[in-house]
Design an enzyme around this catalytic site. Structure first.
Site, PDB file in Angstrom:
ATOM      1  CG  ASN A 188       5.032  -1.173   6.227  1.00 49.99           C
ATOM      2  OD1 ASN A 188       5.345  -1.605   7.385  1.00 49.99           O
ATOM      3  ND2 ASN A 188       3.910  -1.147   5.960  1.00 49.99           N
ATOM      4  N   GLY A 223       5.005   2.766  -0.118  1.00 55.65           N
ATOM      5  CA  GLY A 223       6.422   1.948   0.430  1.00 55.65           C
ATOM      6  C   GLY A 223       6.770   2.433   1.665  1.00 55.65           C
ATOM      7  CG  HIS A 277      -3.500  -8.007   7.247  1.00 53.04           C
ATOM      8  ND1 HIS A 277      -4.117  -7.720   6.007  1.00 53.04           N
ATOM      9  CD2 HIS A 277      -4.559  -7.933   8.268  1.00 53.04           C
ATOM     10  CE1 HIS A 277      -5.081  -7.563   6.135  1.00 53.04           C
ATOM     11  NE2 HIS A 277      -5.783  -7.461   7.259  1.00 53.04           N
ATOM     12  NE  ARG A 300      -1.398  -6.828  -9.343  1.00 49.03           N
ATOM     13  CZ  ARG A 300      -2.166  -6.687 -10.229  1.00 49.03           C
ATOM     14  NH1 ARG A 300      -3.091  -7.600 -11.253  1.00 49.03           N
ATOM     15  NH2 ARG A 300      -2.519  -5.388 -10.868  1.00 49.03           N
ATOM     16  CG  LEU A 301      -4.860 -13.630  -2.739  1.00 51.18           C
ATOM     17  CD1 LEU A 301      -5.974 -14.774  -3.097  1.00 51.18           C
ATOM     18  CD2 LEU A 301      -4.267 -13.686  -1.606  1.00 51.18           C
TER      19      LEU A 301
HETATM   20  C1  GAR Z   1       0.157  -1.274   5.160  1.00 52.92           C
HETATM   21  O1  GAR Z   1      -0.662  -0.686   6.024  1.00 52.92           O
HETATM   22  C2  GAR Z   1      -0.078  -2.627   5.067  1.00 52.92           C
HETATM   23  O2  GAR Z   1      -0.361  -3.460   6.236  1.00 52.92           O
HETATM   24  C3  GAR Z   1      -1.067  -2.882   3.950  1.00 52.92           C
HETATM   25  O3  GAR Z   1      -0.854  -1.909   2.990  1.00 52.92           O
HETATM   26  C4  GAR Z   1      -0.158  -0.768   3.545  1.00 52.92           C
HETATM   27  C5  GAR Z   1       0.969  -0.491   2.685  1.00 52.92           C
HETATM   28  O4  GAR Z   1       1.465   0.930   3.193  1.00 52.92           O
HETATM   29  N1  GAR Z   1      -1.089  -4.195   3.609  1.00 52.92           N
HETATM   30  C6  GAR Z   1      -2.486  -4.692   3.312  1.00 52.92           C
HETATM   31  O5  GAR Z   1      -3.471  -4.391   3.602  1.00 52.92           O
HETATM   32  C7  GAR Z   1      -2.171  -6.325   2.845  1.00 52.92           C
HETATM   33  N2  GAR Z   1      -3.396  -7.119   2.992  1.00 52.92           N
HETATM   34  P1  GAR Z   1       2.926   1.365   2.576  1.00 52.92           P
HETATM   35  O6  GAR Z   1       3.037   1.125   1.158  1.00 52.92           O
HETATM   36  O7  GAR Z   1       3.068   2.723   3.279  1.00 52.92           O
HETATM   37  O8  GAR Z   1       3.811   0.208   3.378  1.00 52.92           O
END
Ligand code: GAR
Length: 195
Positions: free
Chosen positions: A16, A14, A113, A95-96
């Site tokens: 982001n 989390g 992404h 998940r999609l």
């Molecule tokens: C992030 O780097 C995000 O871009 C990636 O998962 C991570 C989550 O980090 N998402 C993907 O790869 C989606 N295809 P977080 O939980 O610390 O935000």
């Protein structure tokens, strides 16, 4: 611009979501997070949200490891609607998203992404970039459609790859860019949609 009501879906730590919250608290993003949902009982995102007093709930996708079943997507859409969400932000949600969730929020679901899409869609894009011998990768924020990491792009920013990078060091640098880019992209998109 009116106050934007966000819903966040994540599966991981989390960070982001935290960056979005920090941008809200510092006045850079005129929004509130109404609800955080996660499919992962062990991901830190739910605890992190609760620590900030944000309603946070598990969406139980078991027994499926990767599938996001139609009835669970319907439940998810209903929860987000009940919370008054106008824009859904996927923040490390693994998940999609398909129908009925997509139809419930047409052009109102964003994803971040960790690559310069269309390069390296799917999981652990930073590892894919290193394995491919790429000299740069980056971050993309895009509108979600029914594909995997497809859909109209809102913003991209590149991150150079150093020959000495490990997957971890590269992902850390990518995340620094993500944390800056996602709140900015949400503002840009909300202004474009006049939300
Ligand atoms: C992030 O780097 C995000 O871009 C990636 O998962 C991570 C989550 O980090 N998402 C993907 O790869 C989606 N295809 P977080 O939980 O610390 O935000």
């Amino acid at each position: 611009m009116a106050m934007l009501t966000l819903g966040i879906l994540g599966s991981g730590s989390g960070s982001n979501m935290q960056a979005i919250l920090d941008a809200i608290q510092s006045g850079k993003l005129h929004a509130r997070i109404a609800l955080v949902l996660s499919d992962n009982p062990d991901g830190y995102i739910l605890e992190r949200a609760k620590n900030h007093g944000i309603p946070a709930e598990l969406i139980d996708c078991s027994p499926h490891k990767t599938k996001f079943a139609e009835e669970i997507q319907k439940e998810t859409a209903d929860k987000l609607k009940r919370a008054g969400v106008d824009l859904v932000c996927l923040a490390g949600f693994m998940r999609l998203v398909k129908n009925p969730l997509l139809d419930a929020f047409p052009a109102r679901i964003l994803n971040i992404h960790p690559s310069l899409l269309p390069a390296f869609p799917g999981i652990e894009a930073w590892k894919q970039a290193i394995a491919a011998g790429a000299s740069e990768t980056g971050v993309t924020v895009h509108v979600v459609d029914s594909g995997m990491d497809t859909g109209p792009m809102i913003v991209q920013k590149s991150v150079p790859i150093d020959p000495s990078d490990t997957p971890q060091s590269l992902h850390e640098r990518i995340q620094i860019v993500e944390h800056q880019l996602y709140p900015e992209a949400i503002t840009t998109y909300a202004q474009r949609l006049e939300l």
